[in-house]
Design a protein around this motif. Structure first.
Motif, PDB file in Angstrom:
ATOM      1  N   VAL A 158       0.846  -1.184   0.000  1.00 57.94           N
ATOM      2  CA  VAL A 158       0.000   0.000   0.000  1.00 57.94           C
ATOM      3  C   VAL A 158       0.888   1.243   0.000  1.00 57.94           C
ATOM      4  N   VAL A 159       0.581   2.191  -0.894  1.00 54.32           N
ATOM      5  CA  VAL A 159       1.370   3.409  -1.065  1.00 54.32           C
ATOM      6  C   VAL A 159       0.491   4.624  -0.794  1.00 54.32           C
ATOM      7  N   ASP A 160       1.036   5.597  -0.076  1.00 52.03           N
ATOM      8  CA  ASP A 160       0.359   6.874   0.141  1.00 52.03           C
ATOM      9  C   ASP A 160       0.710   7.785  -1.030  1.00 52.03           C
ATOM     10  N   ALA A 161      -0.251   8.021  -1.925  1.00 56.03           N
ATOM     11  CA  ALA A 161       0.021   8.819  -3.122  1.00 56.03           C
ATOM     12  C   ALA A 161       0.417  10.245  -2.778  1.00 56.03           C
ATOM     13  N   ALA A 162      -0.209  10.814  -1.742  1.00 55.67           N
ATOM     14  CA  ALA A 162       0.047  12.207  -1.388  1.00 55.67           C
ATOM     15  C   ALA A 162       1.446  12.419  -0.818  1.00 55.67           C
ATOM     16  N   GLU A 163       2.016  11.370  -0.204  1.00 56.66           N
ATOM     17  CA  GLU A 163       3.319  11.491   0.450  1.00 56.66           C
ATOM     18  C   GLU A 163       4.380  10.619  -0.215  1.00 56.66           C
ATOM     19  N   PHE A 164       4.109  10.160  -1.430  1.00 56.01           N
ATOM     20  CA  PHE A 164       4.994   9.172  -2.030  1.00 56.01           C
ATOM     21  C   PHE A 164       6.415   9.703  -2.229  1.00 56.01           C
ATOM     22  N   ASP A 165       6.560  10.909  -2.743  1.00 53.39           N
ATOM     23  CA  ASP A 165       7.898  11.465  -2.970  1.00 53.39           C
ATOM     24  C   ASP A 165       8.668  11.606  -1.666  1.00 53.39           C
ATOM     25  N   THR A 166       7.992  12.093  -0.624  1.00 50.97           N
ATOM     26  CA  THR A 166       8.645  12.242   0.681  1.00 50.97           C
ATOM     27  C   THR A 166       9.025  10.888   1.258  1.00 50.97           C
ATOM     28  N   VAL A 180      -0.016  -3.569  -6.105  1.00 50.66           N
ATOM     29  CA  VAL A 180       0.257  -2.313  -5.400  1.00 50.66           C
ATOM     30  C   VAL A 180      -1.017  -1.488  -5.367  1.00 50.66           C
ATOM     31  N   VAL A 181      -1.423  -1.078  -4.167  1.00 51.94           N
ATOM     32  CA  VAL A 181      -2.585  -0.215  -4.002  1.00 51.94           C
ATOM     33  C   VAL A 181      -2.073   1.206  -3.775  1.00 51.94           C
ATOM     34  N   VAL A 182      -2.306   2.092  -4.739  1.00 57.55           N
ATOM     35  CA  VAL A 182      -1.904   3.500  -4.604  1.00 57.55           C
ATOM     36  C   VAL A 182      -3.066   4.226  -3.948  1.00 57.55           C
ATOM     37  N   ASN A 183      -2.937   4.434  -2.649  1.00 53.67           N
ATOM     38  CA  ASN A 183      -4.029   4.946  -1.825  1.00 53.67           C
ATOM     39  C   ASN A 183      -3.964   6.479  -1.712  1.00 53.67           C
ATOM     40  N   LYS A 184      -5.040   7.069  -1.245  1.00 53.53           N
ATOM     41  CA  LYS A 184      -5.148   8.517  -1.000  1.00 53.53           C
ATOM     42  C   LYS A 184      -4.941   9.342  -2.276  1.00 53.53           C
ATOM     43  N   ASP A 206       7.714  -4.677 -10.735  1.00 52.84           N
ATOM     44  CA  ASP A 206       8.123  -5.712 -11.673  1.00 52.84           C
ATOM     45  C   ASP A 206       6.880  -6.435 -12.162  1.00 52.84           C
ATOM     46  N   ARG A 207       6.127  -5.780 -13.052  1.00 50.31           N
ATOM     47  CA  ARG A 207       4.910  -6.319 -13.643  1.00 50.31           C
ATOM     48  C   ARG A 207       3.783  -6.494 -12.615  1.00 50.31           C
ATOM     49  N   ALA A 208       3.893  -5.859 -11.468  1.00 52.16           N
ATOM     50  CA  ALA A 208       2.796  -5.927 -10.500  1.00 52.16           C
ATOM     51  C   ALA A 208       1.619  -5.085 -10.998  1.00 52.16           C
ATOM     52  N   ALA A 209       0.405  -5.507 -10.655  1.00 53.19           N
ATOM     53  CA  ALA A 209      -0.767  -4.704 -10.965  1.00 53.19           C
ATOM     54  C   ALA A 209      -0.796  -3.500 -10.033  1.00 53.19           C
ATOM     55  N   VAL A 210      -1.158  -2.346 -10.566  1.00 50.93           N
ATOM     56  CA  VAL A 210      -1.227  -1.110  -9.785  1.00 50.93           C
ATOM     57  C   VAL A 210      -2.684  -0.676  -9.718  1.00 50.93           C
ATOM     58  N   VAL A 211      -3.248  -0.669  -8.498  1.00 48.06           N
ATOM     59  CA  VAL A 211      -4.666  -0.381  -8.300  1.00 48.06           C
ATOM     60  C   VAL A 211      -4.820   0.988  -7.642  1.00 48.06           C
ATOM     61  N   PRO A 212      -5.523   1.928  -8.266  1.00 56.49           N
ATOM     62  CA  PRO A 212      -5.778   3.222  -7.631  1.00 56.49           C
ATOM     63  C   PRO A 212      -6.862   3.093  -6.571  1.00 56.49           C
TER      64      PRO A 212
END
Length: 351
Positions: free
Chosen positions: A131-139, A157-161, A180-186
């Protein structure tokens, strides 16, 4: 060919992500929307649990929450993982899927290793979800560069927020480039379709106590019109002709990023006349499980594909092209499939 996956095996999904990414929110979403399924949740770090998010269930002790629909949340040290897997895999618990929530600062591959190393016959590894925090991803990348390695290991990968990200499309593209070819779900608020991770039991099959669905105030949601899952597409594919294993593996190896989930059963005909093959794919994660045909059972391939932005008509044609009714089998045709059949006696492979 002799290895078969018993029907009692429970998939174990590892849920990872840095602190604040929304793991617990996603886990609670799964609990609320599990339908008739019973989820066993193992939390690797009690300090990371958002107690208020679980308050609806009521706490029984300082580290265990018993949920009305049969779910069981246990806050444990990673060293206790095998003990709790054994407990949750007991048929008397009636658990359908186990979700292991990693600590926000944990190395998820270590938990994956532990699940793969488990010798319990009642469980099977079900993939790594990051799970990834989209708003804070760069930080987050600046502070924790190891996130790139975690994304490379993930199966989904779940791109959350995303609602809080100023440049959501850039973040989605960047995350996709690191996998690496993982599905990315918004996602927003951790809302993803539980079917991406496990098979939901029809709600009418639920028996017994008040469920999380019953406890949840559905009117508090803003309806489903604005939810991201309204953009998901699905394809149900049924074929009476056996599939050619080489052609099917070519199809699976070239599957698009938007194809998040594949589940069902495959008939390989003369390549293995004794077994049908249950298939479980979450993002890039893929496993086949040989299961003996039962006497009188119709020999069909039955698959469900779930994704976003997928061309279902094209996918259906590509699957149809995998059919092969030749009476004789290619001697080496199954090699590609058998790479994804785990020998229950083998040691856990490196992750």
């Amino acid at each position: 060919m002799g290895h078969s996956r018993g029907p009692q095996q429970i998939p174990v999904v590892v849920l990872a992500g840095f602190l604040g990414s929304g793991k617990t929110t996603l886990l609670n979403h799964l609990l609320h929307r599990s339908g008739g399924s019973r989820i066993g949740a193992i939390v690797n770090d009690f300090g990371a649990i958002e107690i208020d998010a679980m308050a609806v269930a009521g706490a029984l002790g300082d580290s265990t929450v018993s949920l009305g629909n049969g779910c069981l949340c246990c806050a444990v040290d990673a060293s206790e993982l095998d003990l709790y897997l054994e407990r949750l895999a007991n048929p008397s618990a009636g658990i359908d899927v186990i979700v292991v929530e990693a600590s926000g600062l944990a190395e998820p591959q270590e938990l994956v290793r532990m699940v793969l190393a488990s010798e319990h016959p009642g469980i099977v590894y079900g993939g790594l979800v990051e799970v990834v925090d989209a708003a804070e991803f760069d930080t987050t990348r600046e502070q924790h560069p190891e996130i790139d390695r975690h994304l490379a290991l993930a199966d989904l990968v779940v791109v959350n927020k995303l609602d809080r990200a100023a440049d959501a499309e850039r973040v989605l593209g960047l995350v996709g480039s690191l996998t690496d070819r993982a599905a990315v779900v918004p996602a927003t608020y951790g809302r993803i379709d539980p079917e991406f991770l496990f098979d939901c039991r029809p709600s009418e099959e639920r028996v017994g106590q008040l469920s999380f669905d019953d406890l949840h105030d559905h009117d508090s949601d803003d309806g489903h019109a604005g939810h991201l899952h309204t953009a998901y597409d699905s394809l149900s594919f049924v074929c009476e002709v056996p599939l050619d294993p080489r052609r099917l593996m070519e199809f699976l190896d070239s599957r698009s990023e938007g194809l998040y989930r594949i589940k069902g059963y495959v008939d390989f005909g003369p390549h293995d006349a004794l077994n049908r093959y249950a298939v479980h794919a979450v993002g890039r994660f893929l496993r086949f499980y040989p299961q003996p045909w039962t006497p009188g059972e119709a020999r069909l391939t039955q698959l469900v594909l779930i994704g976003s932005g997928i061309d279902t008509a094209t996918l259906a044609k590509e699957l149809e092209a995998c059919g092969n009714d030749a009476p004789h089998a290619d001697e080496h045709g199954m090699w590609g499939v058998l790479r994804y059949v785990r020998d229950p006696e083998e040691e856990a492979p490196p992750v």
